[in-house]
Structures are given as C-alpha cells and as structure tokens.
Design an enzyme around this catalytic site. Structure first.
Site, PDB file in Angstrom:
ATOM      1  N   GLY A 134       0.801  -1.214   0.000  1.00 12.83           N
ATOM      2  CA  GLY A 134       0.000   0.000   0.000  1.00 12.83           C
ATOM      3  C   GLY A 134       0.834   1.262   0.000  1.00 12.83           C
ATOM      4  CB  THR A 135       4.001   2.186   1.717  1.00 12.43           C
ATOM      5  OG1 THR A 135       3.495   2.099   3.054  1.00 12.43           O
ATOM      6  CG2 THR A 135       5.005   3.319   1.638  1.00 12.43           C
ATOM      7  CG  ASN A 171      -4.441   4.000  10.154  1.00 15.59           C
ATOM      8  OD1 ASN A 171      -4.821   5.066   9.673  1.00 15.59           O
ATOM      9  ND2 ASN A 171      -3.358   3.919  10.893  1.00 15.59           N
ATOM     10  CD  GLN A 200      -6.270  -0.484   8.140  1.00 18.33           C
ATOM     11  OE1 GLN A 200      -7.125  -1.310   8.460  1.00 18.33           O
ATOM     12  NE2 GLN A 200      -4.992  -0.662   8.423  1.00 18.33           N
ATOM     13  CB  SER A 258      -2.147  -3.282   1.523  1.00 14.66           C
ATOM     14  OG  SER A 258      -1.110  -4.080   2.038  1.00 14.66           O
ATOM     15  CB  ALA A 259      -1.659  -8.523  -0.557  1.00 15.50           C
ATOM     16  CG  HIS A 260      -0.101  -6.843   4.998  1.00 17.25           C
ATOM     17  ND1 HIS A 260      -0.148  -6.544   6.340  1.00 17.25           N
ATOM     18  CD2 HIS A 260       0.256  -5.703   4.374  1.00 17.25           C
ATOM     19  CE1 HIS A 260       0.178  -5.273   6.517  1.00 17.25           C
ATOM     20  NE2 HIS A 260       0.426  -4.744   5.349  1.00 17.25           N
ATOM     21  CB  THR A 309      10.667 -10.109 -12.417  1.00 21.41           C
ATOM     22  OG1 THR A 309      11.593 -10.029 -13.499  1.00 21.41           O
ATOM     23  CG2 THR A 309       9.943 -11.449 -12.459  1.00 21.41           C
ATOM     24  CB  CYS A 326       5.907   3.241  19.434  1.00 24.41           C
ATOM     25  SG  CYS A 326       4.536   3.157  20.618  1.00 24.41           S
TER      26      CYS A 326
END
Length: 393
Positions: free
Chosen positions: A80-81, A158, A186, A206-208, A245, A333
């Site tokens: 995503g970034t 988020n 999100q 984003s995939a994760h 690739t 943090c």
C-alpha cells in the site's frame, strides 16, 4: 486466560490487531506454494511463462471484480505504501485539468502525509471534524483557493475505523477540476467498494490487510487519469507503469485472498459488526468515562479505538499482551518514544486522553469466545489500568 501461567499463555493467544496485518488465509498460502513451484518468468512467451502470466492475470481479475474496476487498470506494487507513493505525483490530468498541488486530509497514513513526489510547499492539509471525518466545507474552501489539486483521502481510518464520505468528496473535487486518490487499504475487505460509485480516480490497496502476503499491493489507475509517470521504467512490466519482474507467489496469494473474500466477506462483515457491538457495550458497562472514538459516525465493522480515564496506552498494550491478547496503541511509537497520534490530534482530542488510546481490531475468524474472554479480562485489567474509577462486574 486471566491468571494463566506464561507457559499456558504461550499456547493460547487471542489476536485482535487485524488492522496492523491479517493472518494469511489458507487459500492464499496454498496459492503461494503452488506459484513457487512454477519455473516460468511471467514475461516469457513459452508455456512455463504463460502459466505464470495466467496466475497474475487471474489475480488481477479477482481484484478488479472486488473493486468494480477494469482489470487493465490494476497495477501491482510492493504494498500500500508504494501504491500511495505512485499515485501522489504532480502533473496528473483528468480531462484537460492538471493537478499542480496536493491536498491530503489531516488523518492520512504516513505514506500519504509524506506527500509522495510533491514538493513540501505544494502540499496542503484538509481538517477533520471532532468525529474524525473530513470537514467538507473546509475542503471546499481549499479547493476553491488555488489551481486544480490532487486530493488524497483514505476510505477508512486505520485507527478509528471512521469511514470518510468519499462520494461527496469526489463531487467537490471534480467540480473544482481536481483528481481524487483514495487510500482504501483499511477499507478493502471490511466494507463493499465500488470505485465508480465512490468516484475515485486512483485507489490503493494492500494484500496483507485482506489475508494475502506481506509485500504486495496494487494501485488502481483509472482510464480517466493521464500523465502518470512510474518510479521504475526499466523492464516494461505492468504495461510500463511499474517495472521489475512481478512477485508471482505474492500476487497469487493476493488473488486467492480476494477470491475468498468475495465468497465469504458479507457474512464475515456482519459477524464482526455483531461482535464489536457486544464488546463495546461490555467495555462501557465496566468502565465509567470510557471513550470510543468516532462512535457517532459510520465505521468499518471490525475496529474500536478507545481510551479510559488515566489509562496509558503503552502500559495497556503490555497488560493485554501478558493476558494473551494482541492489541495495539493509538499512538505511534518510534525509537522508544511514544508520540500522541496525529489522527487524534487532528480530531482535537486532548493529549492526556489521546495518549491512552488502545485499538482493538477483529477479523473474519474472531470468535464469540474470544470476545467473551476480552470482556472478562478487561474487568481485571481495568482495576489496574484505569485510575479514578472502580471496575464493576
């Protein structure tokens, strides 16, 4: 789990930090392993290469279907970034209008707040209301005061889970001859998304966050937008929009995770909403003065950001962890230092309240038993974490 030994806790954990990352879905793991056994480069024209290419295009089609987009508009990235960074560039065009400045909401992810390829002097911030949604009148004024802008607003926050009024924002942006980018990282997998109904010109995912692997994402770059220039041009992959690739195993897992969501997502979202309603009511019943942020506006169904009188977030996160629960802080943090969340600061939350914010986020396999344990554990934990109040059974 309350009162369990460390050895017992090591065997029994409750994961309530799905907004940080979701566990990989079994279907995604299987697809990744299968892709790892393929020998071909997706750019090769022989049979092995074509087999690899088919996996990528099938994944692209699944993602497009989930977003109401065209397959040709989906550009795979490293996450995503990178998708956000690709989108945030001066010179993009929608029709004949060129975006020469960037407007971001005050609650954006750090990858958007950084401004991408825009110089600092060309970046402006759109304020949000105390409820954590974009102030539409303030945005309207910003759009009217200058050249056409690229506007970047996240679909769902988020930290708070607050859903932004993207369709209304799109109308304002387009009326001012601007371009709209939506960070949907999100929101994807938690609410229904149709890029055309939203009115977004570019959209990042984003995939994760949806049960795929880490290190994969996508930018949807609609045909309405021209003037796009990639970071990496060598190689010509992704139709010249992102060279290198492709991450075949990661993309295979991404596509499989999205396919699983398309089959079961609606039921999972309804169940998460029911579970969240239960534990939010339970938290409030136990702790007088407890605050749930953005609770008076639409939120994604899995997210709760809360604070209690006198509670310190870093202490609370450790206490939850020792009781076998993974939760996160509403503060960022860095290098051992705790800073008040920019999101809560933008909402006007007092620092002494913001520094105690803790986020709980659910997923598709969060169980009612886990939520019941959370509530039982909170009765004990709140006696230690919350100052000036007495927990009640």
């Amino acid at each position: 789990m309350v009162g369990m030994t460390g050895r017992q806790l090591a065997k029994t954990r409750v994961y309530l930090d799905w907004n940080a990352t979701a566990p990989m879905r079994p279907q995604a793991k299987a697809a990744m392993l299968q892709a790892m056994d393929l020998q071909g480069n997706p750019s090769s024209i022989h049979a092995e290469g074509r087999a690899a290419r088919k996996i990528i295009e099938d994944a692209r089609a699944n993602i497009a279907k989930a977003l109401g987009a065209r397959s040709a508009d989906v550009v795979f990235t490293s996450g995503g970034t990178e998708a956000n960074a690709l989108a945030l560039m001066p010179g993009l065009r929608r029709d004949r209008d060129v975006a020469t400045r960037l407007i971001v909401s005050a609650i954006e992810h750090a990858s958007v707040r950084s401004g991408g390829r825009f110089p600092v002097e060309d970046i402006q911030t759109a304020p949000v209301t105390p409820a954590g949604v974009v102030d539409l009148e303030r945005l309207r004024a910003l759009l009217a005061d200058g050249a056409p802008a690229l506007v970047s607003v996240m679909l769902a926050n988020n930290e708070t889970g607050a859903i932004q009024p993207i369709a209304e924002i799109a109308e304002l942006v387009h009326a001012a001859h601007g371009i709209l980018h939506v960070d949907a990282v999100q929101g994807f997998g938690k609410i229904d998304i149709d890029i055309n109904k939203l009115g977004a010109d570019l959209l990042s995912i984003s995939a994760h966050k949806i049960g795929g692997s880490k290190g994969v994402g996508a930018l949807v770059l609609t045909e309405r937008v021209t003037g796009f220039e990639p970071f990496i041009t060598a190689g010509g992959q992704e139709k010249g929009r992102r060279g290198g690739t492709e991450n075949l195993p990661g993309i295979a897992a991404f596509g499989a995770a999205v396919a699983a969501h398309l089959e079961t997502g609606a039921a999972a979202m309804a169940r998460m909403q029911k579970l969240r309603t239960k534990f939010e009511a339970g938290l409030r019943a136990v702790t007088p003065g407890l605050v749930i942020f953005s609770s008076d506006v639409p939120r994604v169904p899995n997210t709760t950001l809360f604070a209690a009188p006198g509670m310190k977030a870093e202490t609370a996160v450790i206490a939850f962890d020792l009781e076998g629960m993974a939760v996160s802080s509403g503060s960022a943090c860095s290098s051992g230092k705790v800073h008040v969340s920019p999101v809560l600061t933008a909402m006007g939350v007092k620092p002494e309240v913001a520094q105690g914010a803790v986020r709980l986020s659910l997923g598709w396999d969060t169980t009612e038993a886990e939520i019941q344990y959370l509530l039982e554990a909170w009765i004990s934990l709140s006696n230690v974490l919350v100052k000036g109040t007495d927990a009640v059974a």
